[in-house]
Design a protein around this motif. Structure first.
Motif, PDB file in Angstrom:
ATOM      1  N   GLY A 169       0.869  -1.171   0.000  1.00 34.04           N
ATOM      2  CA  GLY A 169       0.000   0.000   0.000  1.00 34.04           C
ATOM      3  C   GLY A 169       0.902   1.217   0.000  1.00 34.04           C
ATOM      4  N   ALA A 170       0.544   2.255  -0.725  1.00 34.78           N
ATOM      5  CA  ALA A 170       1.479   3.377  -0.892  1.00 34.78           C
ATOM      6  C   ALA A 170       0.722   4.676  -1.155  1.00 34.78           C
ATOM      7  CB  ALA A 170       2.420   3.090  -2.057  1.00 34.78           C
ATOM      8  N   GLY A 171       1.453   5.775  -1.050  1.00 37.96           N
ATOM      9  CA  GLY A 171       0.890   7.072  -1.410  1.00 37.96           C
ATOM     10  C   GLY A 171       1.149   7.350  -2.885  1.00 37.96           C
TER      11      GLY A 171
ATOM     12  N   TYR B 158       5.180   9.133   7.846  1.00 38.31           N
ATOM     13  CA  TYR B 158       4.899   9.443   6.446  1.00 38.31           C
ATOM     14  C   TYR B 158       5.809  10.598   6.033  1.00 38.31           C
ATOM     15  CZ  TYR B 158       0.754   6.505   6.938  1.00 38.31           C
ATOM     16  OH  TYR B 158      -0.086   5.445   7.153  1.00 38.31           O
TER      17      TYR B 158
ATOM     18  N   VAL C  29       5.020   6.681  -3.277  1.00 36.73           N
ATOM     19  CA  VAL C  29       5.896   6.724  -2.092  1.00 36.73           C
ATOM     20  C   VAL C  29       5.451   5.672  -1.089  1.00 36.73           C
ATOM     21  CG1 VAL C  29       6.711   9.091  -2.289  1.00 36.73           C
ATOM     22  CG2 VAL C  29       4.538   8.670  -1.135  1.00 36.73           C
ATOM     23  N   GLY C  30       6.426   4.955  -0.537  1.00 40.16           N
ATOM     24  CA  GLY C  30       6.117   3.899   0.418  1.00 40.16           C
ATOM     25  C   GLY C  30       7.317   3.539   1.265  1.00 40.16           C
ATOM     26  N   MET C  31       7.141   2.472   2.045  1.00 36.51           N
ATOM     27  CA  MET C  31       8.159   2.106   3.039  1.00 36.51           C
ATOM     28  C   MET C  31       8.604   0.648   2.905  1.00 36.51           C
ATOM     29  SD  MET C  31       6.328   3.824   6.338  1.00 36.51           S
ATOM     30  CE  MET C  31       5.419   5.379   6.181  1.00 36.51           C
TER      31      MET C  31
ATOM     32  N   THR D 270      -3.304   4.109  -1.610  1.00 38.45           N
ATOM     33  CA  THR D 270      -4.294   4.242  -0.526  1.00 38.45           C
ATOM     34  C   THR D 270      -4.621   5.707  -0.243  1.00 38.45           C
ATOM     35  OG1 THR D 270      -2.528   4.196   1.119  1.00 38.45           O
ATOM     36  CG2 THR D 270      -3.611   2.092   0.615  1.00 38.45           C
ATOM     37  N   ASN D 271      -3.766   6.594  -0.719  1.00 36.85           N
ATOM     38  CA  ASN D 271      -3.955   8.031  -0.420  1.00 36.85           C
ATOM     39  C   ASN D 271      -3.106   8.861  -1.373  1.00 36.85           C
ATOM     40  OD1 ASN D 271      -1.839   6.680   1.559  1.00 36.85           O
ATOM     41  ND2 ASN D 271      -1.143   8.768   1.165  1.00 36.85           N
TER      42      ASN D 271
ATOM     43  N   ALA E  62      -0.254  11.392  -1.774  1.00 32.87           N
ATOM     44  CA  ALA E  62       0.931  11.590  -0.926  1.00 32.87           C
ATOM     45  C   ALA E  62       0.834  12.929  -0.173  1.00 32.87           C
ATOM     46  CB  ALA E  62       2.190  11.543  -1.790  1.00 32.87           C
TER      47      ALA E  62
ATOM     48  N   LEU F 183      -2.552  12.688   6.388  1.00 36.37           N
ATOM     49  CA  LEU F 183      -2.623  11.226   6.351  1.00 36.37           C
ATOM     50  C   LEU F 183      -2.914  10.657   7.730  1.00 36.37           C
ATOM     51  CD1 LEU F 183       0.444  10.303   4.131  1.00 36.37           C
ATOM     52  CD2 LEU F 183      -1.728  11.340   3.519  1.00 36.37           C
TER      53      LEU F 183
HETATM   54  N1  HPA Z   1       3.667   7.219   2.258  1.00 35.50           N
HETATM   55  C1  HPA Z   1       4.380   6.153   2.642  1.00 35.50           C
HETATM   56  N2  HPA Z   1       3.842   4.963   2.865  1.00 35.50           N
HETATM   57  C2  HPA Z   1       2.524   4.828   2.674  1.00 35.50           C
HETATM   58  C3  HPA Z   1       1.715   5.905   2.265  1.00 35.50           C
HETATM   59  C4  HPA Z   1       2.327   7.167   2.040  1.00 35.50           C
HETATM   60  O1  HPA Z   1       1.690   8.161   1.667  1.00 35.50           O
HETATM   61  N3  HPA Z   1       0.445   5.421   2.177  1.00 35.50           N
HETATM   62  C5  HPA Z   1       0.499   4.109   2.511  1.00 35.50           C
HETATM   63  N4  HPA Z   1       1.752   3.754   2.814  1.00 35.50           N
END
Ligand code: HPA
Length: 279
Positions: free
Chosen positions: A129-131, A197, A214-216, A239-240, A242, A249
């Motif tokens: 899941g990431a921005g 974040y 962007v993610g981790m 998921t959102n 950034a 967030l």
């Molecule tokens: N940034 C980093 N990791 C994430 C984000 C984000 O916006 N959304 C979900 N994981």
């Protein structure tokens, strides 16, 4: 920082690939499957795919296997599952991810990928899941990763190990994914360390560097997969927007967006896996 001094991967005298081989042997024994063909790491939002790929042959907590740590994040399922695909191939689904921000060291982060390779898997499917930086990517949009920028300032490779990362995210597999869903967009994934974040300024930096996601997670795992000779495909669930591009967030909203999108993206992923393993 929580350091478990008895963890085999924390002992610098051990060879992480040897520990991955031991883990793979345990998985072969527990599943009765001598060789897996494809492996998947399911990040937030993607867990239900495991139910749709095929028939579950075996499932057990990842912590029963050497080197796997307890998942730290709610919403991450800590099991390993062996699934027989429609064509009779074997998929190893790893629902337990260790993130770099957990501070257990990069060896533990990539142990699942090295173990997957040691079970025989030649293809690694990484999901997260990431921005998103593109305004057109509504929360709940799945996108393909076509390259990455690793901002963790570390590598899973040890010693003078020079690995080519051109075409790390296989164009062949991305094309196959698009036969399932032609509208799949793609972008460059930027791995930050987290667990915070990004700031809006960091998101702007990521964009100017050439990133759109962007993610981790994922980048370090992809490097380890390539070192192990695997072909890699990566998916991000946006998921959102950034940080700085939309609302502030919250982890709860990130998890909620994942849950809402889960049925659709899980079906997509299962269909992609069954397309990849067709022959
Ligand atoms: N940034 C980093 N990791 C994430 C984000 C984000 O916006 N959304 C979900 N994981």
């Amino acid at each position: 920082m929580t350091h478990d001094t008895t963890h085999p991967l924390d002992d610098r005298n051990t060879d992480p690939k040897q520990i991955a081989s031991e883990a793979a042997a345990q998985i072969a024994e527990k599943t009765g499957v001598a060789k897996h063909d494809i492996a998947l790491t399911l990040g937030s939002g993607w867990a239900k795919a495991a139910d749709l790929i095929g028939e579950t042959v075996a499932e057990f907590p990842a912590t029963e296997v050497t080197g796997f740590s307890k998942p730290a994040v709610e919403g991450h399922v800590g099991t390993i599952r062996s699934i027989r695909t429609a064509s009779g191939q074997h998929a190893l689904v790893i629902g337990a991810r260790t993130h770099y921000y957990e501070d257990h060291g990069v060896r533990r982060v990539v142990h699942s990928v090295r173990t997957a390779a040691a079970t025989g898997a030649r293809i690694m499917v990484l999901t997260n899941g990431a921005g998103g930086l593109k305004e057109s990517w509504q929360p709940g949009t799945p996108v393909l990763i076509n390259d990455h920028i690793n901002l963790t300032a570390t590598s899973p490779l040890e010693g003078a190990t020079f690995i080519d990362l051109t075409d790390l995210y296989s164009a062949r597999l991305r094309d196959l994914a698009r036969t399932v869903e032609p509208s799949l967009d793609e972008g460059v994934y930027v791995q930050f360390r987290g667990p915070h974040y990004e700031t809006p300024a960091e998101v702007q930096m990521a964009g100017r560097m050439g990133g759109q996601i962007v993610g981790m997670s994922t980048a370090l795992e992809a490097i380890a997969a390539r070192e192990a000779g695997m072909e890699v495909i990566g998916f991000s669930l946006i998921t959102n927007l950034a940080a700085g591009l939309g609302e502030p967030l919250s982890h709860a909203e990130v998890i909620a967006a994942g849950k809402d999108a889960e049925p659709v993206i899980s079906k997509l992923l299962a269909d992609v896996v069954n397309t990849i393993t067709k022959d």
